[in-house]
Every structure is written in structure tokens, then in C-alpha cells.
Design a protein around this motif. Structure first.
Motif, PDB file in Angstrom:
ATOM      1  N   LYS A 180       0.842  -1.206   0.000  1.00 50.90           N
ATOM      2  CA  LYS A 180       0.000   0.000   0.000  1.00 50.90           C
ATOM      3  C   LYS A 180       0.883   1.265   0.000  1.00 50.90           C
ATOM      4  O   LYS A 180       1.964   1.234  -0.570  1.00 50.90           O
ATOM      5  N   HIS A 215      -8.559  -3.515  -5.886  1.00 47.82           N
ATOM      6  CA  HIS A 215      -8.471  -3.559  -4.424  1.00 47.82           C
ATOM      7  C   HIS A 215      -9.606  -2.720  -3.819  1.00 47.82           C
ATOM      8  O   HIS A 215      -9.968  -1.679  -4.367  1.00 47.82           O
ATOM      9  N   GLU A 237     -11.270 -10.783  -0.930  1.00 48.66           N
ATOM     10  CA  GLU A 237     -10.922  -9.980   0.245  1.00 48.66           C
ATOM     11  C   GLU A 237     -12.189  -9.355   0.832  1.00 48.66           C
ATOM     12  O   GLU A 237     -12.615  -8.277   0.376  1.00 48.66           O
ATOM     13  N   GLY A 288      -7.431  -4.912   7.198  1.00 48.70           N
ATOM     14  CA  GLY A 288      -6.828  -3.940   8.113  1.00 48.70           C
ATOM     15  C   GLY A 288      -7.588  -3.777   9.418  1.00 48.70           C
ATOM     16  O   GLY A 288      -7.340  -2.845  10.170  1.00 48.70           O
ATOM     17  N   SER A 331      -6.420  -9.397   6.991  1.00 49.18           N
ATOM     18  CA  SER A 331      -5.840  -9.680   8.306  1.00 49.18           C
ATOM     19  C   SER A 331      -5.200 -11.065   8.429  1.00 49.18           C
ATOM     20  O   SER A 331      -5.291 -11.694   9.476  1.00 49.18           O
TER      21      SER A 331
END
Ligand code: PGA
Length: 249
Positions: free
Chosen positions: A11, A94, A166, A172, A212
Motif C-alpha cells: 500500500k 483492491h 478480500e 486492516g 488480516s
């Protein structure tokens, strides 16, 4: 047999010296590897990363790419620019790109086309939001994300597609999908791909889980039959954690 992949999405983290130092640490690791290892630094550090990793088995990927080949698109980066600095893998779709930069399925379909026309490999991200998981619509959300951005492709083009499921609520947040939730969704994704194309294609496509993933949970998640690896955010910024995840295979 499909391929196992562990990809680190850095990122907007790591300046040039931090990039060099993390890559140097990653290169020192001599542990066994049963997965392809990918790192995705920010744009300005792609070329130094490519140079640094020359001769190693670690692949460099970009985190995004523009859908046009060149022109008046201030601030954007094209597929041919990426290729000219040695990058042939790109992460598209993403959830942060979708949420903060308003990238929708239609735009992503264009980006996917451009990447494939340039012989690049795409790690295509998708996944439901928390509210969708809560109201039980996660499968239809995921199915429509795949359909809208990828199902116009022919079977041959899928050779350069890696899927990355995802769930947005797990990115996160420290909250991971349970290994069972990941397996259920990955099996569903494979079924949808099989129905649209063929069982052979569905069995051959690599499906990563992201959200995560950490050293403590990677082994259990990766042990699920339809999970072929991970797209790792936070834990990819520490060499030790990242390699513990890689070695979870
Ligand atoms: P996370 O990010 O591992 O920090 O949850 C995953 C991702 O955004 O790809």
C-alpha cells in the motif's frame, strides 16, 4: 495443478530506503518455499525493487494501473510503463481503490483488458462489505463483481488471472474471516467460474484470501482446499511475519 501464491501489498508504505531494507531482509530468508512470493511496493519504488530482486525468486507487482496506453492522464501510470521497469503483474480492484478512488466494475473490466492485452498477469481483488455479509448477500455480491469485470474474458485469457477474495470487513481490521468462511466463499467462487467456463478452468485458477492474514492464522487458512494463498497487507511490512506466512504452506 494451480499455483500457491503469497503476495505482499505494501500500500502507501515504505520510502526508498525502507523499501531497500525490507527487500534485503526478505532476500536473506532461506527457508523452504512452497509458494510464489510477490511484493507490491508503491509506484516510485518499483524499479529499485525490480533491480534489487534481480536473480531472486521474488516477483514485483504494481498496486494499480491506468486503463489507457498513454496520453493526457496526469498522475497516472500505464501498462507499458510498468513493463518497461520490469513489472508484469498488477493488482487491480483492491477495495481501497474501489472505495477511495471510485473504481467500479466497468472501469475494472477496462483495466483488466488493458493489462491482458499487454501480457500482464492480474491479481483481481473483490469481496463483500460488512453490511452485505450481515444481510447474507455476500455470494451474490461476489458473483456480480466477477461477472461484471471478468466474465467477458475467454478461457485462454484466464491463464493470466489470479483471484483475490478480500472481504472488506476483514481488511486492516484485525478481524479475519474464519478458515471455514474463507473456504466456503472460495468453493463458491470456483463453482461460479466452473458454471461460466469449465471445471478444468475453475480448478486451475489460483484464489487468494486477503484480510488480516497473520503468522498466527495463515496455516489454518491456507490448509483449506480451495485457498491457494494470501494477499497480505499489514503483515507484509515485516520481513519475519511475511516469511512466517509464506512458510505456512
Ligand atoms: P490486511 O490487508 O492484511 O492489512 O488486512 C489486506 C489487503 O488489503 O490486501
Amino acid at each position: 495443478m494451480r499455483k500457491n501464491i503469497v503476495a505482499g501489498n505494501w500500500k502507501m508504505n515504505n520510502d526508498l530506503s525502507q523499501t531497500e531494507s525490507l527487500l534485503n531482509d526478505l532476500k536473506k530468508e532461506t527457508n523452504r518455499r512452497n509458494a510464489e512470493v510477490i511484493v507490491a511496493p508503491t509506484f516510485v519504488n518499483l524499479y529499485p525493487a525490480f533491480q534489487n530482486l534481480k536473480g531472486t525468486a521474488i516477483t514485483v507487482a504494481a498496486q494499480n494501473m491506468h486503463q489507457n496506453d498513454n496520453g493526457a492522464y496526469t498522475g497516472e501510470i500505464s501498462a507499458s510503463m510498468l513493463k518497461s521497469v520490469g513489472v508484469t503483474t498488477v493488482i487491480l480492484g483492491h477495495s481501497e481503490r474501489r472505495a477511495y478512488f471510485k473504481e467500479d466494475d466497468e472501469l475494472l473490466a477496462q483495466k483488466v483488458n488493458t493489462a491482458l492485452e499487454n501480457d500482464m498477469r492480474v491479481i483481481f481483488c473483490f469481496g463483500e462489505e460488512l453490511a452485505e455479509r450481515k444481510n447474507g448477500t455476500q455470494e451474490s455480491v461476489v458473483e456480480s463483481q466477477l461477472k461484471n469485470a471478468l466474465f467477458h474474458l475467454n478461457e485462454h485469457q484466464w491463464k493470466n488471472i489470479v483471484l483475490a477474495y478480500e472481504p472488506v470487513w476483514a481488511i486492516g481490521t484485525g478481524e479475519t474471516a474464519s478458515p471455514e468462511q474463507a473456504q466456503d466463499m472460495h468453493a463458491f467462487i470456483r463453482k461460479v467460474v466452473s458454471d461460466q467456463y469449465s471445471k478444468t478452468l475453475a480448478e486451475a485458477v489460483t484464489i487468494l484470501y486477503g484480510g488480516s492474514v497473520k503468522p498466527a492464522n495463515a496455516k489454518e487458512i491456507f490448509s483449506k482446499p480451495d485457498v491457494d494463498g494470501g494477499l497480505i497487507g499489514g503483515a507484509s511490512l515485516k520481513a519475519q511475519d511475511f516469511f512466517e506466512i509464506v512458510n505456512a504452506f
